[in-house]
Scaffold this active site. Sequence first.
Site, PDB file in Angstrom:
ATOM      1  N   GLU B  34       0.874  -1.187   0.000  1.00 31.70           N
ATOM      2  CA  GLU B  34       0.000   0.000   0.000  1.00 31.70           C
ATOM      3  C   GLU B  34       0.898   1.220   0.000  1.00 31.70           C
ATOM      4  O   GLU B  34       1.817   1.306   0.798  1.00 31.70           O
ATOM      5  CB  GLU B  34      -0.898  -0.029   1.240  1.00 31.70           C
ATOM      6  CG  GLU B  34      -1.583   1.276   1.577  1.00 31.70           C
ATOM      7  CD  GLU B  34      -2.401   1.867   0.432  1.00 31.70           C
ATOM      8  OE1 GLU B  34      -3.210   1.133  -0.167  1.00 31.70           O
ATOM      9  OE2 GLU B  34      -2.200   3.068   0.124  1.00 31.70           O
ATOM     10  N   HIS B  52     -25.109  -2.047   0.423  1.00 35.05           N
ATOM     11  CA  HIS B  52     -26.247  -1.947  -0.489  1.00 35.05           C
ATOM     12  C   HIS B  52     -26.967  -3.284  -0.624  1.00 35.05           C
ATOM     13  O   HIS B  52     -26.347  -4.341  -0.626  1.00 35.05           O
ATOM     14  CB  HIS B  52     -25.774  -1.496  -1.872  1.00 35.05           C
ATOM     15  CG  HIS B  52     -25.344  -0.058  -1.895  1.00 35.05           C
ATOM     16  ND1 HIS B  52     -26.242   0.970  -1.855  1.00 35.05           N
ATOM     17  CD2 HIS B  52     -24.112   0.513  -1.939  1.00 35.05           C
ATOM     18  CE1 HIS B  52     -25.582   2.123  -1.881  1.00 35.05           C
ATOM     19  NE2 HIS B  52     -24.286   1.882  -1.925  1.00 35.05           N
ATOM     20  N   ARG B 312     -14.709   8.418  -7.217  1.00 29.91           N
ATOM     21  CA  ARG B 312     -15.120   7.128  -7.779  1.00 29.91           C
ATOM     22  C   ARG B 312     -14.200   6.788  -8.952  1.00 29.91           C
ATOM     23  O   ARG B 312     -14.035   7.601  -9.861  1.00 29.91           O
ATOM     24  CB  ARG B 312     -16.550   7.219  -8.296  1.00 29.91           C
ATOM     25  CG  ARG B 312     -17.577   7.698  -7.283  1.00 29.91           C
ATOM     26  CD  ARG B 312     -18.900   7.940  -7.993  1.00 29.91           C
ATOM     27  NE  ARG B 312     -19.932   8.457  -7.105  1.00 29.91           N
ATOM     28  CZ  ARG B 312     -20.104   9.746  -6.827  1.00 29.91           C
ATOM     29  NH1 ARG B 312     -19.312  10.658  -7.362  1.00 29.91           N
ATOM     30  NH2 ARG B 312     -21.079  10.131  -6.006  1.00 29.91           N
ATOM     31  N   GLU B 344     -16.037   0.700  -8.289  1.00 30.81           N
ATOM     32  CA  GLU B 344     -16.689   1.813  -7.588  1.00 30.81           C
ATOM     33  C   GLU B 344     -17.886   1.225  -6.850  1.00 30.81           C
ATOM     34  O   GLU B 344     -17.957   0.017  -6.667  1.00 30.81           O
ATOM     35  CB  GLU B 344     -17.109   2.863  -8.624  1.00 30.81           C
ATOM     36  CG  GLU B 344     -17.887   2.258  -9.770  1.00 30.81           C
ATOM     37  CD  GLU B 344     -18.742   3.253 -10.524  1.00 30.81           C
ATOM     38  OE1 GLU B 344     -19.199   4.225  -9.922  1.00 30.81           O
ATOM     39  OE2 GLU B 344     -18.978   3.044 -11.709  1.00 30.81           O
ATOM     40  N   CYS B 444     -15.178  19.267  17.904  1.00 26.30           N
ATOM     41  CA  CYS B 444     -14.020  20.182  17.978  1.00 26.30           C
ATOM     42  C   CYS B 444     -12.947  19.775  16.985  1.00 26.30           C
ATOM     43  O   CYS B 444     -11.932  20.465  16.840  1.00 26.30           O
ATOM     44  CB  CYS B 444     -13.467  20.308  19.392  1.00 26.30           C
ATOM     45  SG  CYS B 444     -12.120  19.196  19.822  1.00 26.30           S
ATOM     46  N   CYS B 449      -7.773  17.473  21.450  1.00 26.31           N
ATOM     47  CA  CYS B 449      -7.102  16.198  21.711  1.00 26.31           C
ATOM     48  C   CYS B 449      -5.845  15.959  20.886  1.00 26.31           C
ATOM     49  O   CYS B 449      -5.039  15.122  21.265  1.00 26.31           O
ATOM     50  CB  CYS B 449      -8.068  15.025  21.605  1.00 26.31           C
ATOM     51  SG  CYS B 449      -8.750  14.778  19.966  1.00 26.31           S
TER      52      CYS B 449
END
Lengths: 415, 487
Positions: B34, B52, B312, B344, B444, B449
């Site tokens: 990757e 879906h 897409r 897609e 926020c 943080c």
Amino acid sequence: MIQKEIDIVIVGGGPAGLSAAISAKRNGIDNILIIERNENLGGILNQCIHEGFGVEIFKENLTGPEYMQRFIDEVEKLGIPYMLNSMVIDINSDKELTVCCRDDLYKIKAKSIILSMGCRERTRGQICIPGTRPSGIYTAGTAQNLINLRNYMVGKRIVILGSGDVGLIMARRFTLEGAKVLAVVEILPYSSGLPRNMAQCLDDFGIPLFLRHTIVNTHGNRRLEAVTIAEVDENLKPIKGTEKKIECDTLLLSVGLIPENELSKNSGVIIDETTGGAIVDENLETSVRGIFACGNVLHVHDIVDFVTLEAEKAGISASRFVKNKLERYEMIKVNPGVGIRYVLPHFISTKRDVKFFLRVMKPGRNKMILIKDENRIIKRIPKLRVNPAEMIRFELKKNEIKGVKELWIEMENVN
Amino acid sequence: MKREFDILIIGGGVVGCAIARELSKYRVNALLVEKECDVAMGISGRNSGVVHAGFYMKPGSLKAELNIKGHRMMPKLCEELDVPYQRVGKLVVAKNEQEVECLYKLKEAGDENGTKNLRIIDKEEIKKLEPNVEGIKALHSPTSAILDPFIFTIALAENALRNGIRILLDTEVLGIEENGSFTVKTTKGEFKSDFVVNSAGLFSDRISEMVGISKYKIYPCRGEYHILDKNKRDLINGMIYPVPPREFGGLGVHLTPTTDDNIFIGPSAEYIGEVDNVANTAEIMERLFKEAKELLPKISKRDLIRSFAGIRPKLIKANSKEPGDFVIEESPDVRGFINLIGIESPGLTAAPAIAEKVVEIIKKKMKLKINQKFKPKRKAPVRFSKLSDREKSELIRKNPNYGEIVCRCETVTKQEIIDALKNPLGARSIYGVRKRSKATCGRCQGGFCIPKIVKIMEELFQPPIDDITLKGEGSQLFIGKTKDLRR
């Protein structure tokens, strides 16, 4: 789970919380608990290392940490209990708090609660700035935290959106650190910061201020590479053809503060849409009996000294409530009228002298604040200058408002 | 490290990770590479997070087949992998008679594809299901679901890793040589492999070209979104979709709840030039809000907490008359090279089914022995905010790091940040923490943080300042320490 019963729980150990605690203690309540989410008392002032605090109360010009230390010392001297690294995660309408800390989960039953959680910064998402989402886009307060408390330098070529006070202070801070502040961009035709900060933070360092401008694009996928600014029309919409690209590695946002009332809402406290804080009466009591609010969680203040004074009042009211000595008078409504953004408190009894805080809509000169009831003008207060950045305080004596059924505060031009 | 593999997967999106996990059921030497600092950094993390039910797809298409199959696999898979999954159902709402016609067409396609329990409902029933939504008729799909696409992809990758698949992050493919087997040149050196699986999403046409297959072209089609504050979650129960527009750009601007109780508004559909331009634009941001407000009048701009965009990887040009289909095949010209192109929507739903299909293709060429040690389950780290008070208390007593809240908006504790930073894949950016723990995702947006997360990073790893990034190389948070510019 640890159960506790406390007379007055104070949520937040910043300027408002500590002042409220000290005042409650001095008014005879011993069973107090301050709950602070950070590792130190002091709240946001710990990162405000610039000066300008305490002029009203101490007649001295102190830094944020110096100002706070006086209150921290007092809390220690009076032996007021506090919890650090502790976060209130819920408050219910029975005034029961759920608190998370490193020992356990606490369930605390309070007779009275003082809300003093402060505020958070408005983010890029809320003002819908188009463009990419790289690193290098910070809210001003976050950058202030990283630089002043953690010694991290967040960038070297800086554009600041919004001329709020934190942004102005950071413009100076960056410059002193050797970074270049290329522009402060303000959508309104006037600054939203205090005049003294405009002078001391921008003018003194020759930092350009672009009024009536906004950011219309951010560039760079990984680290910010540039922003595009554009002039806006009277509806605050960008004008096509006025775009200008500024290469920079950092965009600082100083676009407003929002009272942090998520916990207050859980407990049933009703919020004023304009201030973002609770609706309160002259005792600073909210719509839930026994819950009081003060400081920036109630409305965003310009000067911390006023937070301190407001919180003292909340401390007194809460202690009277606990002792069953808080008078229950019938209240009348106070309304912001023409030219006034908001006025606090929302309700008063007319049985006592009351101090009011208000903010105007727009800056102006030679104005008159009018205090009216249904039929007549009760009082006129002349103001040579008004500015939305500066809170206006005034007092009404009980004899001035005797018998009044409703109040309107308005602003009028003086010829 | 080892440099020779049976199978090399390019791309750590949901499809690549699903293939890795499917392969880990067998005894294979496989590597997934990757180019980004984490998995789910592309389109896999930039979508509506919808499972879906299959009624949008053209009957007989590969999309329809794999959508239906993936939808059926999902509940069990999410349970095994401990991924947030909620069957909230969906309404496709018609605002006029013309749109009602489209509802019947969708239902017909769904029935043919094998979507279960589709019904056309009237105004009264719409009000019963969704009191805040206006419409004259709607298609109700009770089996449509949502999941957390980040966690899903991460879980697939973690489970694959645990079952023996190698995963290398920050590893970009620079070129591929084919000479009987493949030599894949990357930013982390060369790897040899008998099979290469191209699941590079938006970059799949470029990877394909590296082995001389240049017949595919990806047309990037951007979709922008807004995210609503979770205090607005109660305005809808399930997903609210309009009738899809005529062009095959997308499904229309819809409202989708997330498993973290936000609501997504979007996406738009706009063909653009570059595959990596995930910027938001002023016009579309304005239009999305306007359209959402028509569906849900009770929202205001104050409720927006963030905007984002995804792209897409379409195989069809703008204004095409046909929707286009997935390409999943071993290249007839380059043996051992498996192309996945144009994955897609409904790619997220179909991912597990796509993975099975890819493994079937490999099985025809290579004997795959069952991995007897395969462990299908993955346990997610604790989500403190989802526990009861009693459970919270017990946890804190065992480990005080659960008592320290780091992200106040999403109630994320220090231990959850530590778990996120010590993840099995070794991803260490702020985005990595965000996806895993949900810290910084709230109203926020990390203002409070991020400094605390940086501090925890320091406690755990003492990272050099350049290793503290928002989302990997080039996205450094800091330029140095204070006083550096004064030296």
